[in-house]
Write an enzyme that holds these catalytic residues in place. Structure first.
Site, PDB file in Angstrom:
ATOM      1  N   HIS A 157       1.160 -17.559  14.328  1.00 39.74           N
ATOM      2  CA  HIS A 157      -0.294 -17.351  14.252  1.00 39.74           C
ATOM      3  C   HIS A 157      -0.977 -18.708  14.387  1.00 39.74           C
ATOM      4  O   HIS A 157      -0.939 -19.511  13.462  1.00 39.74           O
ATOM      5  CB  HIS A 157      -0.590 -16.690  12.890  1.00 39.74           C
ATOM      6  CG  HIS A 157      -2.031 -16.483  12.600  1.00 39.74           C
ATOM      7  ND1 HIS A 157      -2.480 -16.158  11.329  1.00 39.74           N
ATOM      8  CD2 HIS A 157      -3.144 -16.542  13.380  1.00 39.74           C
ATOM      9  CE1 HIS A 157      -3.794 -16.019  11.351  1.00 39.74           C
ATOM     10  NE2 HIS A 157      -4.226 -16.259  12.580  1.00 39.74           N
ATOM     11  N   ASP A 215      -3.270  -9.313   8.328  1.00 39.39           N
ATOM     12  CA  ASP A 215      -2.925 -10.582   7.672  1.00 39.39           C
ATOM     13  C   ASP A 215      -3.990 -10.979   6.643  1.00 39.39           C
ATOM     14  O   ASP A 215      -5.146 -11.185   6.997  1.00 39.39           O
ATOM     15  CB  ASP A 215      -2.826 -11.647   8.779  1.00 39.39           C
ATOM     16  CG  ASP A 215      -2.334 -12.994   8.284  1.00 39.39           C
ATOM     17  OD1 ASP A 215      -1.953 -13.109   7.115  1.00 39.39           O
ATOM     18  OD2 ASP A 215      -2.328 -13.934   9.112  1.00 39.39           O
ATOM     19  N   GLY A 216      -3.548 -11.093   5.379  1.00 38.98           N
ATOM     20  CA  GLY A 216      -4.431 -11.612   4.325  1.00 38.98           C
ATOM     21  C   GLY A 216      -4.613 -10.638   3.180  1.00 38.98           C
ATOM     22  O   GLY A 216      -5.103  -9.524   3.374  1.00 38.98           O
ATOM     23  N   GLY A 253       2.141 -13.138   2.232  1.00 39.41           N
ATOM     24  CA  GLY A 253       2.577 -14.461   1.793  1.00 39.41           C
ATOM     25  C   GLY A 253       2.731 -14.528   0.297  1.00 39.41           C
ATOM     26  O   GLY A 253       3.841 -14.399  -0.244  1.00 39.41           O
ATOM     27  N   SER A 254       1.603 -14.685  -0.400  1.00 42.83           N
ATOM     28  CA  SER A 254       1.670 -14.877  -1.856  1.00 42.83           C
ATOM     29  C   SER A 254       2.266 -13.662  -2.564  1.00 42.83           C
ATOM     30  O   SER A 254       2.955 -13.817  -3.574  1.00 42.83           O
ATOM     31  CB  SER A 254       0.288 -15.203  -2.415  1.00 42.83           C
ATOM     32  OG  SER A 254      -0.663 -14.280  -1.955  1.00 42.83           O
ATOM     33  N   SER A 297       4.877 -14.403   5.259  1.00 41.06           N
ATOM     34  CA  SER A 297       4.279 -15.666   5.687  1.00 41.06           C
ATOM     35  C   SER A 297       4.951 -16.845   4.989  1.00 41.06           C
ATOM     36  O   SER A 297       4.890 -16.990   3.765  1.00 41.06           O
ATOM     37  CB  SER A 297       2.783 -15.679   5.383  1.00 41.06           C
ATOM     38  OG  SER A 297       2.306 -16.982   5.625  1.00 41.06           O
ATOM     39  N   MET A 329      -3.921 -20.994  14.313  1.00 45.31           N
ATOM     40  CA  MET A 329      -5.309 -21.184  13.855  1.00 45.31           C
ATOM     41  C   MET A 329      -5.708 -22.593  14.265  1.00 45.31           C
ATOM     42  O   MET A 329      -5.883 -23.488  13.428  1.00 45.31           O
ATOM     43  CB  MET A 329      -5.382 -20.984  12.339  1.00 45.31           C
ATOM     44  CG  MET A 329      -5.248 -19.516  11.938  1.00 45.31           C
ATOM     45  SD  MET A 329      -4.821 -19.315  10.209  1.00 45.31           S
ATOM     46  CE  MET A 329      -3.044 -19.425  10.338  1.00 45.31           C
ATOM     47  N   PHE A 382      -6.212 -20.096   4.335  1.00 42.24           N
ATOM     48  CA  PHE A 382      -5.519 -20.257   3.048  1.00 42.24           C
ATOM     49  C   PHE A 382      -4.769 -18.978   2.682  1.00 42.24           C
ATOM     50  O   PHE A 382      -5.237 -17.883   2.981  1.00 42.24           O
ATOM     51  CB  PHE A 382      -6.527 -20.557   1.932  1.00 42.24           C
ATOM     52  CG  PHE A 382      -7.342 -21.792   2.202  1.00 42.24           C
ATOM     53  CD1 PHE A 382      -6.873 -23.056   1.846  1.00 42.24           C
ATOM     54  CD2 PHE A 382      -8.568 -21.701   2.863  1.00 42.24           C
ATOM     55  CE1 PHE A 382      -7.614 -24.195   2.132  1.00 42.24           C
ATOM     56  CE2 PHE A 382      -9.315 -22.833   3.155  1.00 42.24           C
ATOM     57  CZ  PHE A 382      -8.841 -24.084   2.790  1.00 42.24           C
ATOM     58  N   GLY A 383      -3.653 -19.161   2.000  1.00 36.53           N
ATOM     59  CA  GLY A 383      -2.945 -18.021   1.422  1.00 36.53           C
ATOM     60  C   GLY A 383      -3.599 -17.656   0.098  1.00 36.53           C
ATOM     61  O   GLY A 383      -4.416 -18.416  -0.438  1.00 36.53           O
ATOM     62  N   HIS A 434       6.445 -14.849   9.701  1.00 39.04           N
ATOM     63  CA  HIS A 434       5.086 -15.227  10.111  1.00 39.04           C
ATOM     64  C   HIS A 434       4.881 -16.720   9.863  1.00 39.04           C
ATOM     65  O   HIS A 434       5.080 -17.226   8.755  1.00 39.04           O
ATOM     66  CB  HIS A 434       4.076 -14.398   9.306  1.00 39.04           C
ATOM     67  CG  HIS A 434       2.666 -14.545   9.749  1.00 39.04           C
ATOM     68  ND1 HIS A 434       2.156 -13.894  10.850  1.00 39.04           N
ATOM     69  CD2 HIS A 434       1.639 -15.264   9.241  1.00 39.04           C
ATOM     70  CE1 HIS A 434       0.873 -14.196  10.996  1.00 39.04           C
ATOM     71  NE2 HIS A 434       0.531 -15.038  10.035  1.00 39.04           N
ATOM     72  N   MET A 455      -7.520  -9.954  10.820  1.00 36.39           N
ATOM     73  CA  MET A 455      -7.580 -10.812   9.633  1.00 36.39           C
ATOM     74  C   MET A 455      -8.337 -10.078   8.521  1.00 36.39           C
ATOM     75  O   MET A 455      -9.486  -9.680   8.704  1.00 36.39           O
ATOM     76  CB  MET A 455      -8.290 -12.136   9.954  1.00 36.39           C
ATOM     77  CG  MET A 455      -7.537 -13.040  10.912  1.00 36.39           C
ATOM     78  SD  MET A 455      -5.826 -13.390  10.428  1.00 36.39           S
ATOM     79  CE  MET A 455      -6.050 -14.174   8.820  1.00 36.39           C
ATOM     80  N   ASP A 481       2.212 -19.782  10.105  1.00 37.97           N
ATOM     81  CA  ASP A 481       0.777 -20.098  10.177  1.00 37.97           C
ATOM     82  C   ASP A 481       0.567 -21.556  10.544  1.00 37.97           C
ATOM     83  O   ASP A 481       0.906 -22.457   9.772  1.00 37.97           O
ATOM     84  CB  ASP A 481       0.128 -19.829   8.810  1.00 37.97           C
ATOM     85  CG  ASP A 481       0.012 -18.347   8.515  1.00 37.97           C
ATOM     86  OD1 ASP A 481      -0.636 -17.648   9.309  1.00 37.97           O
ATOM     87  OD2 ASP A 481       0.575 -17.895   7.494  1.00 37.97           O
ATOM     88  N   MET A 520      -2.148 -24.386  11.269  1.00 40.05           N
ATOM     89  CA  MET A 520      -3.571 -24.711  11.039  1.00 40.05           C
ATOM     90  C   MET A 520      -3.825 -26.175  11.365  1.00 40.05           C
ATOM     91  O   MET A 520      -3.032 -27.045  10.993  1.00 40.05           O
ATOM     92  CB  MET A 520      -3.933 -24.486   9.575  1.00 40.05           C
ATOM     93  CG  MET A 520      -3.585 -23.109   9.056  1.00 40.05           C
ATOM     94  SD  MET A 520      -3.978 -22.987   7.316  1.00 40.05           S
ATOM     95  CE  MET A 520      -3.355 -21.348   6.949  1.00 40.05           C
TER      96      MET A 520
HETATM   97  C1  DX5 Z   1      -4.228 -17.110   6.214  1.00 38.77           C
HETATM   98  C2  DX5 Z   1      -2.911 -16.916   6.885  1.00 38.77           C
HETATM   99  C3  DX5 Z   1      -2.040 -15.917   6.252  1.00 38.77           C
HETATM  100  C4  DX5 Z   1      -1.613 -16.249   4.833  1.00 38.77           C
HETATM  101  C5  DX5 Z   1      -1.582 -14.943   4.117  1.00 38.77           C
HETATM  102  O1  DX5 Z   1      -5.015 -17.915   6.982  1.00 38.77           O
HETATM  103  O2  DX5 Z   1      -3.123 -16.487   8.224  1.00 38.77           O
HETATM  104  O3  DX5 Z   1      -0.906 -15.602   7.043  1.00 38.77           O
HETATM  105  O4  DX5 Z   1      -0.366 -16.874   4.725  1.00 38.77           O
HETATM  106  O5  DX5 Z   1      -1.423 -15.180   2.775  1.00 38.77           O
HETATM  107  P1  DX5 Z   1      -1.574 -14.061   1.674  1.00 38.77           P
HETATM  108  O6  DX5 Z   1      -0.620 -12.955   2.007  1.00 38.77           O
HETATM  109  O7  DX5 Z   1      -1.251 -14.774   0.421  1.00 38.77           O
HETATM  110  O8  DX5 Z   1      -3.009 -13.581   1.732  1.00 38.77           O
HETATM  111 ZN    ZN Z   2      -1.377 -15.747   9.383  1.00 38.93          ZN
END
Ligand code: DX5
Ligand code: ZN
Length: 216
Positions: free
Chosen positions: A66, A175-176, A197-198, A8, A68, A143-144, A33, A137, A35, A37
């Site tokens: 993705h 994801d998440g 992501g993180s 991500s 959102m 949020f990441g 990926h 999800m 995101d 938002m």
């Molecule tokens: C959250 C996003 C994710 C996010 C995941 O709303 O859809 O794609 O980047 O982050 P991590 O892997 O840090 O949970």
């Molecule tokens: Zn995502």
């Protein structure tokens, strides 16, 4: 069999996006990926079409987008033009989901449906053949870096059974809160693709981390 890894970009360094995208190009990541938002559907604003276009300019891998956002139907062609190959909308944002999926496909993209943690997988039963990818999800979107919601593992298992029984070819992505530990449980339950992501960008060696996730 290897797992599709979709890092991500939300956790990348936005001041060095070109550098980070080029790093992902060199990695084993299959997709990137993205995101999006809007501050309406989720309580956060990430980035929009111009930034996505800039990412697309440097990316050599398919963009796994993705959405959102509260009104995804209004932006399907714009996201195609910005380089999306997979376009995922939220079940909770689409009153006429079947129509949204047809529109995504006729625009030339793969069509995905994301489910919030409270949305049961059974709701997709009647349209599973129309869905290229389901995004489960495993955190509340927005949020990441959030904590993994463990019930996601059972949802993946139930979805895998639904897909197998229907003889559908739908892929399962999660994801998440994905790391090597949660990722292993998800792959064992039937996940084909993992978003991270993180865990990727916070690691000392993101390329190695992506490789390890792909080996799950
Ligand atoms: C959250 C996003 C994710 C996010 C995941 O709303 O859809 O794609 O980047 O982050 P991590 O892997 O840090 O949970
Ligand atoms: Zn995502």
């Amino acid at each position: 069999m290897s797992t599709i890894v979709s890092p991500s970009v939300l956790s990348a360094d936005f001041a060095n996006l070109e550098r980070d995208v080029k790093m992902l190009n060199k990695s084993n990541a299959e997709w990137l990926h993205i995101d999006i938002m809007d501050g309406q559907f989720v309580p956060n604003i990430s980035f929009g079409l111009p930034v996505m276009k800039a990412i697309h300019k440097h990316a050599t891998k398919p963009l796994d987008v993705h959405l959102m956002i509260a009104t995804p139907d209004d932006y399907i062609d714009e996201f195609k033009d910005a380089g999306a190959e997979i376009l995922t909308v939220h079940y909770e944002a689409c009153t006429h989901l079947h129509r949204s999926l047809q529109r995504i496909k006729s625009a030339g993209m793969k069509a995905g449906v994301a489910l919030n943690p409270h949305t049961p997988v059974d709701l997709l039963k009647d349209i599973i053949h129309d869905i290229d990818l389901v995004l489960i999800m495993s955190v509340n979107p927005g949020f990441g870096g959030q904590k993994f919601i463990p019930q996601a593992v059972e949802k993946v298992r139930a979805l895998k059974t639904l897909i197998t029984n229907a003889k559908a070819t739908t892929l399962i992505e999660v994801d998440g809160g994905v790391n090597l530990e949660t990722g292993k449980l998800l792959v064992e339950a039937g996940a084909d693709a993992l978003v991270a992501g993180s865990f990727v960008f916070g690691s000392e060696d993101p390329i190695k981390t992506i490789e390890k996730l792909g080996e799950l």
